[in-house]
Design an enzyme around this catalytic site. Structure first.
Site, PDB file in Angstrom:
ATOM      1  N   LYS A   1       0.813  -1.208   0.000  1.00  0.00           N
ATOM      2  CA  LYS A   1       0.000   0.000   0.000  1.00  0.00           C
ATOM      3  C   LYS A   1       0.851   1.265   0.000  1.00  0.00           C
ATOM      4  O   LYS A   1       0.354   2.371  -0.165  1.00  0.00           O
ATOM      5  CB  LYS A   1      -0.870   0.019   1.267  1.00  0.00           C
ATOM      6  N   GLY A   2       2.137   1.076   0.260  1.00  0.00           N
ATOM      7  CA  GLY A   2       3.010   2.226   0.488  1.00  0.00           C
ATOM      8  C   GLY A   2       3.089   3.232  -0.643  1.00  0.00           C
ATOM      9  O   GLY A   2       3.389   4.406  -0.416  1.00  0.00           O
TER      10      GLY A   2
ATOM     11  N   GLU B   1       7.164   2.535  -6.692  1.00  0.00           N
ATOM     12  CA  GLU B   1       7.374   1.996  -5.344  1.00  0.00           C
ATOM     13  C   GLU B   1       7.672   3.132  -4.369  1.00  0.00           C
ATOM     14  O   GLU B   1       8.241   4.158  -4.752  1.00  0.00           O
ATOM     15  CB  GLU B   1       8.581   1.043  -5.362  1.00  0.00           C
ATOM     16  N   ASP B   2       7.300   2.915  -3.118  1.00  0.00           N
ATOM     17  CA  ASP B   2       7.580   3.916  -2.100  1.00  0.00           C
ATOM     18  C   ASP B   2       9.069   3.998  -1.777  1.00  0.00           C
ATOM     19  O   ASP B   2       9.644   5.071  -1.716  1.00  0.00           O
ATOM     20  CB  ASP B   2       6.762   3.633  -0.824  1.00  0.00           C
TER      21      ASP B   2
ATOM     22  N   ASP C   1      14.780  -0.576  -0.585  1.00  0.00           N
ATOM     23  CA  ASP C   1      15.577  -0.836   0.617  1.00  0.00           C
ATOM     24  C   ASP C   1      16.622  -1.898   0.244  1.00  0.00           C
ATOM     25  O   ASP C   1      17.622  -1.580  -0.384  1.00  0.00           O
ATOM     26  CB  ASP C   1      14.609  -1.287   1.720  1.00  0.00           C
TER      27      ASP C   1
ATOM     28  N   LYS D   1      17.153   3.858  -0.159  1.00  0.00           N
ATOM     29  CA  LYS D   1      18.108   3.628   0.939  1.00  0.00           C
ATOM     30  C   LYS D   1      19.285   2.856   0.354  1.00  0.00           C
ATOM     31  O   LYS D   1      19.371   1.635   0.490  1.00  0.00           O
ATOM     32  CB  LYS D   1      17.455   2.757   2.019  1.00  0.00           C
TER      33      LYS D   1
ATOM     34  N   PHE E   1      14.472   4.349   9.692  1.00  0.00           N
ATOM     35  CA  PHE E   1      13.123   3.860   9.413  1.00  0.00           C
ATOM     36  C   PHE E   1      12.200   5.060   9.241  1.00  0.00           C
ATOM     37  O   PHE E   1      12.068   5.885  10.127  1.00  0.00           O
ATOM     38  CB  PHE E   1      12.619   2.948  10.533  1.00  0.00           C
ATOM     39  N   VAL E   2      11.573   5.132   8.094  1.00  0.00           N
ATOM     40  CA  VAL E   2      10.733   6.300   7.803  1.00  0.00           C
ATOM     41  C   VAL E   2       9.261   5.916   7.638  1.00  0.00           C
ATOM     42  O   VAL E   2       8.943   4.802   7.232  1.00  0.00           O
ATOM     43  CB  VAL E   2      11.218   7.052   6.539  1.00  0.00           C
TER      44      VAL E   2
ATOM     45  N   ASP F   1       4.369   3.012   6.282  1.00  0.00           N
ATOM     46  CA  ASP F   1       3.763   2.713   7.586  1.00  0.00           C
ATOM     47  C   ASP F   1       4.735   2.104   8.576  1.00  0.00           C
ATOM     48  O   ASP F   1       5.798   1.589   8.214  1.00  0.00           O
ATOM     49  CB  ASP F   1       2.619   1.714   7.404  1.00  0.00           C
TER      50      ASP F   1
ATOM     51  N   ARG G   1       0.693   6.118   7.848  1.00  0.00           N
ATOM     52  CA  ARG G   1       0.668   6.303   6.393  1.00  0.00           C
ATOM     53  C   ARG G   1       0.140   7.681   6.013  1.00  0.00           C
ATOM     54  O   ARG G   1       0.487   8.232   4.977  1.00  0.00           O
ATOM     55  CB  ARG G   1      -0.242   5.247   5.732  1.00  0.00           C
TER      56      ARG G   1
HETATM   57  P1  IMP Z   1      13.017  -4.222   0.012  1.00  0.00           P
HETATM   58  O1  IMP Z   1      12.537  -5.488  -0.641  1.00  0.00           O
HETATM   59  O2  IMP Z   1      13.955  -4.522   1.143  1.00  0.00           O
HETATM   60  O3  IMP Z   1      13.596  -3.214  -0.950  1.00  0.00           O
HETATM   61  O4  IMP Z   1      11.792  -3.634   0.765  1.00  0.00           O
HETATM   62  C1  IMP Z   1      10.901  -2.773   0.236  1.00  0.00           C
HETATM   63  C2  IMP Z   1       9.725  -2.645   1.185  1.00  0.00           C
HETATM   64  O5  IMP Z   1      10.115  -2.653   2.573  1.00  0.00           O
HETATM   65  C3  IMP Z   1       9.074  -1.307   0.977  1.00  0.00           C
HETATM   66  O6  IMP Z   1       8.142  -1.363  -0.071  1.00  0.00           O
HETATM   67  C4  IMP Z   1       8.456  -1.050   2.320  1.00  0.00           C
HETATM   68  O7  IMP Z   1       7.200  -1.675   2.408  1.00  0.00           O
HETATM   69  C5  IMP Z   1       9.378  -1.714   3.320  1.00  0.00           C
HETATM   70  N1  IMP Z   1      10.309  -0.734   3.930  1.00  0.00           N
HETATM   71  C6  IMP Z   1      11.636  -0.658   3.783  1.00  0.00           C
HETATM   72  N2  IMP Z   1      12.157   0.359   4.480  1.00  0.00           N
HETATM   73  C7  IMP Z   1      11.106   0.962   5.075  1.00  0.00           C
HETATM   74  C8  IMP Z   1      10.997   2.114   5.931  1.00  0.00           C
HETATM   75  O8  IMP Z   1      11.967   2.800   6.296  1.00  0.00           O
HETATM   76  N3  IMP Z   1       9.741   2.424   6.344  1.00  0.00           N
HETATM   77  C9  IMP Z   1       8.636   1.707   5.986  1.00  0.00           C
HETATM   78  N4  IMP Z   1       8.700   0.640   5.184  1.00  0.00           N
HETATM   79  C10 IMP Z   1       9.924   0.266   4.732  1.00  0.00           C
END
Ligand code: IMP
Length: 199
Positions: free
Chosen positions: A58-59, A114-115, A118, A146, A167-168, A174, A180
């Site tokens: 949902k981000g 994508e939000d 990470d 990140k 962590f944001v 969320d 959110r």
């Molecule tokens: P990745 O697969 O590790 O790149 O993760 C991506 C997902 O992790 C994002 O779409 C978010 O849902 C969650 N995520 C990663 N970092 C944060 C953060 O700082 N705050 C909130 N959600 C995060």
């Protein structure tokens, strides 16, 4: 990351629950300005193509909604839902699809929205799935990047802000389904814990 004002640096606000506090990392005004710039960059690359946006729920909802309105021209969108196995920073990186796309992307100019990027594992999985569906172009737009946390070899074609390993929450992001609706992107602090676990 853009310049932080002195005011933002010191302003720690109470969170929604006891022991939680937030401070603005990227303001609503900065978000609006950067999303507008990103839309211009994207339209410069694809001036005439109908753009098909795929939001990861949902981000990405606020980012997608704002980006779609700034893009102009023909725009359609679809959403998908994925979930990651494992908890915390040591997630196994396995991603499961909960909701697939509603319409075919074959031959379309697709922008995955994508939000936050990470570890990049979610995006890597998504790109593999989408590539098999034979879009004409496949591009990635993320609001936040990140870079330090990257595990998978993925890069966003359009990235809003590089942010530190914090962590944001807010603007769609969320913590336990909360925050959110904050209009700014904020750093979340939990009393007694250095950092919330990323699920
Ligand atoms: P990745 O697969 O590790 O790149 O993760 C991506 C997902 O992790 C994002 O779409 C978010 O849902 C969650 N995520 C990663 N970092 C944060 C953060 O700082 N705050 C909130 N959600 C995060």
């Amino acid at each position: 990351m853009g310049k932080e004002t002195k005011k933002q640096k010191v302003k720690e606000k109470k969170g929604h629950r006891s022991g939680e506090s937030v401070r603005v990392l990227i303001s609503q005004a900065q978000l609006r300005q950067r999303v507008r710039q990103m839309a211009r960059e994207i339209r410069r690359d694809f001036p005439d193509d109908p753009l098909h946006l795929i939001g990861v729920l949902k981000g990405s909802v606020f980012f997608l909604a704002d980006l779609a309105r700034e893009l102009g021209g023909e725009v359609s969108f679809d959403f998908m839902v994925v979930s990651s196995y494992g908890k915390g920073a040591d997630s196994t990186g396995e991603v499961k699809m909960i909701k697939d796309l509603d319409v075919s992307i074959e031959g379309k100019t697709v922008l995955v929205v994508e939000d936050i990027l990470d570890t990049g594992l979610t995006m890597k999985f998504l790109l593999r799935v989408f590539e098999e569906k034979k879009p004409k172009h496949l591009r990635v737009a993320v609001l936040l990047d990140k870079v330090e946390r990257r595990i998978a070899d993925v890069k966003a074609d359009y990235a809003g802000f590089s942010i530190p390993n914090e962590f944001v929450v807010g603007y769609g992001l969320d913590y336990d389904e909360r925050y959110r609706n904050l209009p700014d992107v904020c750093i979340l602090r939990l009393a007694g814990r250095a950092k919330p676990l990323i699920e």
